[in-house]
Write a protein that holds these residues in place. Structure first.
Motif, PDB file in Angstrom:
ATOM      1  N   PRO A 182      36.452  36.414  29.519  1.00 35.83           N
ATOM      2  CA  PRO A 182      37.446  37.263  28.857  1.00 35.83           C
ATOM      3  C   PRO A 182      37.105  38.735  29.092  1.00 35.83           C
ATOM      4  N   LEU A 183      38.067  39.496  29.557  1.00 37.49           N
ATOM      5  CA  LEU A 183      37.843  40.904  29.851  1.00 37.49           C
ATOM      6  C   LEU A 183      38.611  41.796  28.884  1.00 37.49           C
ATOM      7  N   ALA A 184      37.974  42.886  28.488  1.00 40.83           N
ATOM      8  CA  ALA A 184      38.640  43.955  27.743  1.00 40.83           C
ATOM      9  C   ALA A 184      38.794  45.129  28.705  1.00 40.83           C
ATOM     10  N   CYS A 185      40.028  45.493  29.011  1.00 38.96           N
ATOM     11  CA  CYS A 185      40.280  46.486  30.054  1.00 38.96           C
ATOM     12  C   CYS A 185      41.298  47.526  29.600  1.00 38.96           C
ATOM     13  N   PHE A 186      41.292  48.645  30.330  1.00 37.65           N
ATOM     14  CA  PHE A 186      42.365  49.612  30.190  1.00 37.65           C
ATOM     15  C   PHE A 186      43.596  49.082  30.917  1.00 37.65           C
ATOM     16  N   PRO A 187      44.787  49.527  30.544  1.00 35.59           N
ATOM     17  CA  PRO A 187      45.996  49.110  31.270  1.00 35.59           C
ATOM     18  C   PRO A 187      45.965  49.611  32.718  1.00 35.59           C
ATOM     19  N   CYS A 190      43.975  51.393  36.594  1.00 35.01           N
ATOM     20  CA  CYS A 190      42.676  51.786  36.049  1.00 35.01           C
ATOM     21  C   CYS A 190      41.587  51.467  37.059  1.00 35.01           C
ATOM     22  N   PRO A 191      40.763  52.448  37.450  1.00 34.71           N
ATOM     23  CA  PRO A 191      39.715  52.174  38.439  1.00 34.71           C
ATOM     24  C   PRO A 191      38.656  51.203  37.929  1.00 34.71           C
ATOM     25  N   PHE A 192      38.360  51.234  36.614  1.00 38.22           N
ATOM     26  CA  PHE A 192      37.372  50.309  36.062  1.00 38.22           C
ATOM     27  C   PHE A 192      37.882  48.866  36.186  1.00 38.22           C
ATOM     28  N   ARG A 193      39.113  48.675  35.782  1.00 40.07           N
ATOM     29  CA  ARG A 193      39.731  47.348  35.844  1.00 40.07           C
ATOM     30  C   ARG A 193      39.829  46.869  37.293  1.00 40.07           C
ATOM     31  N   GLU A 194      40.277  47.741  38.175  1.00 35.03           N
ATOM     32  CA  GLU A 194      40.436  47.372  39.580  1.00 35.03           C
ATOM     33  C   GLU A 194      39.096  46.976  40.192  1.00 35.03           C
ATOM     34  N   GLY A 195      38.038  47.762  39.897  1.00 34.92           N
ATOM     35  CA  GLY A 195      36.716  47.442  40.429  1.00 34.92           C
ATOM     36  C   GLY A 195      36.191  46.124  39.901  1.00 34.92           C
ATOM     37  N   ALA A 196      36.413  45.852  38.606  1.00 33.90           N
ATOM     38  CA  ALA A 196      35.919  44.619  37.992  1.00 33.90           C
ATOM     39  C   ALA A 196      36.647  43.397  38.538  1.00 33.90           C
ATOM     40  N   VAL A 197      37.973  43.481  38.609  1.00 34.85           N
ATOM     41  CA  VAL A 197      38.766  42.351  39.090  1.00 34.85           C
ATOM     42  C   VAL A 197      38.436  42.029  40.546  1.00 34.85           C
ATOM     43  N   LYS A 198      38.265  43.061  41.354  1.00 41.09           N
ATOM     44  CA  LYS A 198      37.925  42.843  42.760  1.00 41.09           C
ATOM     45  C   LYS A 198      36.553  42.189  42.894  1.00 41.09           C
ATOM     46  N   ALA A 199      35.576  42.629  42.095  1.00 40.64           N
ATOM     47  CA  ALA A 199      34.229  42.050  42.152  1.00 40.64           C
ATOM     48  C   ALA A 199      34.241  40.585  41.715  1.00 40.64           C
ATOM     49  N   LEU A 200      34.994  40.262  40.688  1.00 39.96           N
ATOM     50  CA  LEU A 200      35.074  38.878  40.216  1.00 39.96           C
ATOM     51  C   LEU A 200      35.777  37.991  41.241  1.00 39.96           C
ATOM     52  N   ALA A 201      36.830  38.509  41.876  1.00 38.35           N
ATOM     53  CA  ALA A 201      37.553  37.730  42.879  1.00 38.35           C
ATOM     54  C   ALA A 201      36.655  37.427  44.079  1.00 38.35           C
ATOM     55  N   LEU A 202      35.889  38.419  44.517  1.00 33.52           N
ATOM     56  CA  LEU A 202      34.983  38.210  45.654  1.00 33.52           C
ATOM     57  C   LEU A 202      33.885  37.212  45.316  1.00 33.52           C
ATOM     58  N   ALA A 203      33.504  37.146  44.039  1.00 29.47           N
ATOM     59  CA  ALA A 203      32.458  36.215  43.602  1.00 29.47           C
ATOM     60  C   ALA A 203      33.024  34.860  43.184  1.00 29.47           C
ATOM     61  N   ARG A 208      40.110  36.135  32.602  1.00 27.24           N
ATOM     62  CA  ARG A 208      41.401  36.379  31.974  1.00 27.24           C
ATOM     63  C   ARG A 208      41.330  37.722  31.251  1.00 27.24           C
ATOM     64  N   ILE A 209      42.437  38.423  31.173  1.00 27.18           N
ATOM     65  CA  ILE A 209      42.496  39.672  30.421  1.00 27.18           C
ATOM     66  C   ILE A 209      42.718  39.307  28.953  1.00 27.18           C
ATOM     67  N   ALA A 210      41.652  39.419  28.167  1.00 30.82           N
ATOM     68  CA  ALA A 210      41.723  39.023  26.760  1.00 30.82           C
ATOM     69  C   ALA A 210      42.321  40.128  25.895  1.00 30.82           C
ATOM     70  N   CYS A 211      42.121  41.377  26.313  1.00 30.37           N
ATOM     71  CA  CYS A 211      42.697  42.479  25.530  1.00 30.37           C
ATOM     72  C   CYS A 211      42.842  43.711  26.419  1.00 30.37           C
ATOM     73  N   GLU A 212      43.818  44.517  26.088  1.00 33.78           N
ATOM     74  CA  GLU A 212      44.036  45.792  26.758  1.00 33.78           C
ATOM     75  C   GLU A 212      44.015  46.882  25.715  1.00 33.78           C
ATOM     76  N   SER A 213      43.406  48.004  26.059  1.00 29.95           N
ATOM     77  CA  SER A 213      43.397  49.160  25.179  1.00 29.95           C
ATOM     78  C   SER A 213      43.400  50.411  26.032  1.00 29.95           C
ATOM     79  N   PRO A 214      44.128  51.441  25.644  1.00 29.53           N
ATOM     80  CA  PRO A 214      44.144  52.686  26.418  1.00 29.53           C
ATOM     81  C   PRO A 214      42.946  53.576  26.147  1.00 29.53           C
ATOM     82  N   SER A 215      42.034  53.140  25.257  1.00 29.19           N
ATOM     83  CA  SER A 215      40.900  53.999  24.886  1.00 29.19           C
ATOM     84  C   SER A 215      39.568  53.302  25.092  1.00 29.19           C
TER      85      SER A 215
END
Length: 293
Positions: A182-187, A190-203, A208-215
């Motif tokens: 479960p991931l908590a990400c910015f909408p 977002c570079p943080f979200r993009e980097g995390a999703v790409k790293a998980l896909a490669l691995a 799943r995106i469990a929550c989104e927050s703009p802060s």
């Protein structure tokens, strides 16, 4: 060192420290390289310490130089504010439109803006807080005069302020959740979200995106509660969070690049950009000294 420090010499010293070059400082100050070198030598003689290490390509600060740099900036800022209060600086008209991501707006940026505004009577500062990628696009569209935010992937646009690792953060007290991560990400975007999703896909790790927050406060709250794992800059991990790494089965994440873009044709934007660069130089220098200590 009983006599007071000459602010003109301090101004030259700061210019050399920023440019890491006598030639670059000379261009900024409209002085010859020999004049800049002479003023720095006078300052070193006055304080009785070597402040700079010179080689054929660049200039570096000594430990004493790093110490003096912080004081020099503070003294010059106070001098500017004093002249402003006494009416020595001209008035400014208009508005400076600034965009910043939350990690800046919730940190040291407001203090920099306060000091900058105090020395420029009549200049209105408007600040909008948004996600970095959105800020960069809106700057390209002409919505802002200056923006600072973060990105995960290289680009030739903007001035790099600093870099640091992106890290997986989770509760220090709760067990790791089972099943899809479960991931908590910015909408998005977002570079943080993009980097995390790409790293998980490669691995090949399901998530799943469990929550989104703009802060940052929001995603950290979910991570502290043990509900989700969040990708954030390593410096944003507080005492209630722990960093997850390869030993826990998590892939490495890219570095985060903190970037500033500004309108070089707007004098106030250029001045604020220089003020921000000065402040970042002091902060990163202090962080490096603390790491060595």
């Amino acid at each position: 060192m009983s006599n007071p420090l000459d602010t003109a010499l301090l101004h030259t010293f700061v210019a050399v420290a920023d440019a890491r070059s006598f030639t670059g400082a000379g261009r900024k100050l409209h002085l010859s390289q020999s004049a800049v070198s002479s003023q720095v030598a006078r300052l070193e003689e006055h304080v009785g310490r070597a402040l700079l290490v010179r080689n054929t390509r660049s200039v570096a600060l000594t430990e004493h130089g790093l110490t003096l740099l912080g004081y020099a900036r503070a003294m010059l800022n106070l001098s500017d504010e004093a002249r402003t209060r006494l009416g020595g600086l001209g008035s400014y008209d208009g508005k400076l439109r600034i965009g910043a991501s939350e990690d800046f707006a919730g940190g040291w940026l407001p203090d920099v803006m306060r000091r900058f505004s105090a020395a420029r009577r009549g200049l209105l500062l408007d600040l909008t807080v948004d996600i970095g990628e959105s800020l960069f696009q809106r700057h390209s569209d002409g919505d802002f005069d200056l923006v600072i935010g973060s990105r995960c992937f290289p680009s030739t646009k903007g001035v790099t302020l600093w870099k640091e690792p992106l890290a997986w953060a989770f509760s220090r007290h709760e067990p790791l959740p089972e099943g899809d991560l479960p991931l908590a990400c910015f909408p998005d975007p977002c570079p943080f979200r993009e980097g995390a999703v790409k790293a998980l896909a490669l691995a090949n790790l399901p998530y799943r995106i469990a929550c989104e927050s703009p802060s940052v406060t929001g995603v950290r709250a979910f991570a502290r509660a043990g509900i989700a794992i969040t990708p954030i800059p390593r410096s944003a991990i507080d005492g209630e969070l722990r960093e997850l790494g390869v030993s826990e089965g998590f892939p490495e994440l890219p570095d985060i690049e903190f970037v500033m873009m500004y309108d070089a044709e707007t004098p106030a934007a250029v001045e604020l950009a220089e003020t921000i660069l000065d402040d970042v130089a002091v902060r990163t220098g202090a962080a490096k000294r603390n790491q060595r200590a």
